[in-house]
Design a protein around this motif. Structure first.
Motif, short mmCIF file in Angstrom:
data_model
loop_
_atom_site.label_atom_id
_atom_site.label_comp_id
_atom_site.label_asym_id
_atom_site.label_seq_id
_atom_site.Cartn_x
_atom_site.Cartn_y
_atom_site.Cartn_z
N THR A 88 3.09 -1.08 -13.77
CA THR A 88 2.84 -1.62 -12.41
C THR A 88 2.66 -3.28 -12.66
O THR A 88 1.93 -3.63 -13.32
N LEU A 98 -4.99 -0.97 -2.92
CA LEU A 98 -4.83 0.38 -3.75
C LEU A 98 -5.78 1.33 -3.69
O LEU A 98 -5.56 2.51 -3.78
N GLN A 115 0.93 -1.05 -0.12
CA GLN A 115 -0.13 -0.05 -0.05
C GLN A 115 0.81 1.19 0.06
O GLN A 115 0.77 2.16 -0.67
N TYR A 144 2.68 6.47 -7.21
CA TYR A 144 1.71 7.26 -7.95
C TYR A 144 1.56 8.58 -7.71
O TYR A 144 1.32 9.35 -8.44
N ARG A 145 1.81 8.74 -6.30
CA ARG A 145 1.60 10.19 -6.05
C ARG A 145 2.87 11.19 -6.46
O ARG A 145 2.70 12.14 -6.87
N SER A 163 2.82 1.73 -3.50
CA SER A 163 1.82 2.16 -4.50
C SER A 163 1.42 3.55 -4.30
O SER A 163 1.49 4.41 -5.28
N LEU A 164 1.13 3.99 -3.05
CA LEU A 164 0.83 5.46 -2.91
C LEU A 164 2.07 6.21 -3.12
O LEU A 164 1.92 7.32 -3.80
N SER A 182 1.83 7.67 -14.43
CA SER A 182 2.08 6.37 -13.43
C SER A 182 3.13 5.43 -14.16
O SER A 182 3.21 5.25 -15.23
N ASP A 200 3.69 -4.33 -6.34
CA ASP A 200 2.64 -4.37 -5.41
C ASP A 200 2.41 -5.86 -5.02
O ASP A 200 1.42 -6.57 -5.97
N ALA A 230 -3.73 5.10 -3.13
CA ALA A 230 -2.85 5.24 -4.31
C ALA A 230 -3.64 5.30 -5.70
O ALA A 230 -3.51 6.24 -6.39
#
Length: 313
Positions: free
Chosen positions: A241, A190, A159, A166-167, A162-163, A238, A185, A230
């Motif tokens: 993934t 998500l 988690q 993408y952030r 992923s955050l 992004s 991940d 995320a």
């Protein structure tokens, strides 16, 4: 819960309730053939432990680095964020995975970070961001290209990874940190604000592990839950993934939302799902070796894409 004193920091609270051995004993009768992996480095591999990558007050945060033999080095790094419900776990839980990935040519960075029992969100996220920045800065030292640092994680670590990925890549977020070149991940939520995630992650209200990390239940701080998801940041910038799922949909809640955006934007994405595996499959054989194969194939494909783009410029 333990209170530990050391020269670096006194009376730091540690939750040691999550251990590999305890999970293994609970799984033995449920998953026939499950076993604890052996860690056997190959000739030429190097392992560096407890390198300080960040200091907060008197608190040192440490990094372990698993490097491949020079002849196998593919110059791709991967920062792996351990799991443990945001409150426990240790970077050592990734040693078996890191060792096997290093044998396939990747340089693996395993950071320690502040857990919920020490500091709530966003402290741990700040630490992981700094760990990625440290890996990029130190990349030449380990024979890695700074533009080939990926981030990954498992469970709560998935988690967080992923955050971060993408952030950092979202222009709307305004984050100046350079994005990672891939995300891995493993069973990490998500979209924490989705109905499926809330059914489990918010089940105990303020006492839920995610609520304790985020500073309140979804009902209390819904904007924080959404901001810590995320899926709120996935978009055209992004990174590629890979999502590896134990097969229980709750642990990758939000996956459909994320993959649809990635696919719509032509971003490489892949999902691998076990049919019957424990949540923390990365800790045990035979699931561990399968995960290594999936990660290896994906990162090599990403490397090929990156090399092709570089040649076409």
């Amino acid at each position: 819960m333990l209170s530990v004193a050391s020269p670096a920091v006194a009376n730091r609270v540690i939750d040691d309730s999550y251990s590999v051995s305890r999970r293994f004993e609970g799984y033995r009768s449920q998953y026939p053939g499950i076993s604890l992996p052996l860690i056997a480095p190959q000739t030429g591999q190097t392992l560096a432990f407890d390198l300080v990558y960040k200091t907060v007050g008197e608190r040192d945060l440490h990094m372990d680095v698993f490097s491949p033999a020079p002849r196998r080095n593919v110059r791709q790094g991967l920062v792996l964020v351990h799991g443990g419900a945001w409150r426990s776990g240790t970077k050592a839980h990734f040693y078996a995975l890191a060792n096997l990935l290093a044998q396939r040519g990747f340089t693996i960075f395993l950071p320690e970070y502040r857990l919920a029992v020490e500091q709530p969100y966003p402290a741990g996220m700040d630490d992981i961001a700094d760990a990625v920045a440290w890996a990029k800065h130190e990349a030449p030292r380990y024979g890695v290209r700074a533009d080939r640092i990926a981030v990954g994680g498992a469970s709560s670590g998935g988690q967080m990874a992923s955050l971060l990925a993408y952030r950092a890549a979202s222009s709307a977020n305004g984050n100046a940190r350079p994005p990672v070149n891939a995300l891995i991940d493993m069973d990490g939520v998500l979209d924490a604000s989705s109905p499926l995630a809330l059914q489990y992650e918010n089940a105990a209200g303020p006492e839920s592990p995610l609520a304790r990390w985020l500073g309140g239940s979804f009902e209390q701080v819904p904007e924080v839950w959404r901001a810590a998801s995320a899926a709120s940041y996935v978009g055209p910038a992004s990174p590629p993934t890979l999502i590896i799922s134990s097969g229980a949909p709750r642990f990758t809640a939000g996956r459909e939302r994320v993959t649809s955006v990635l696919q719509r934007n032509g971003i490489r994405t892949a999902t691998y799902m076990y049919t019957n595996a424990p949540h923390d499959f990365w800790l045990f054989d035979p699931y561990l070796k399968q995960a290594v194969a999936q990660i290896t194939a994906f990162l090599r494909a990403v490397g090929g894409d990156q090399a092709h783009k570089g040649q076409s410029r």
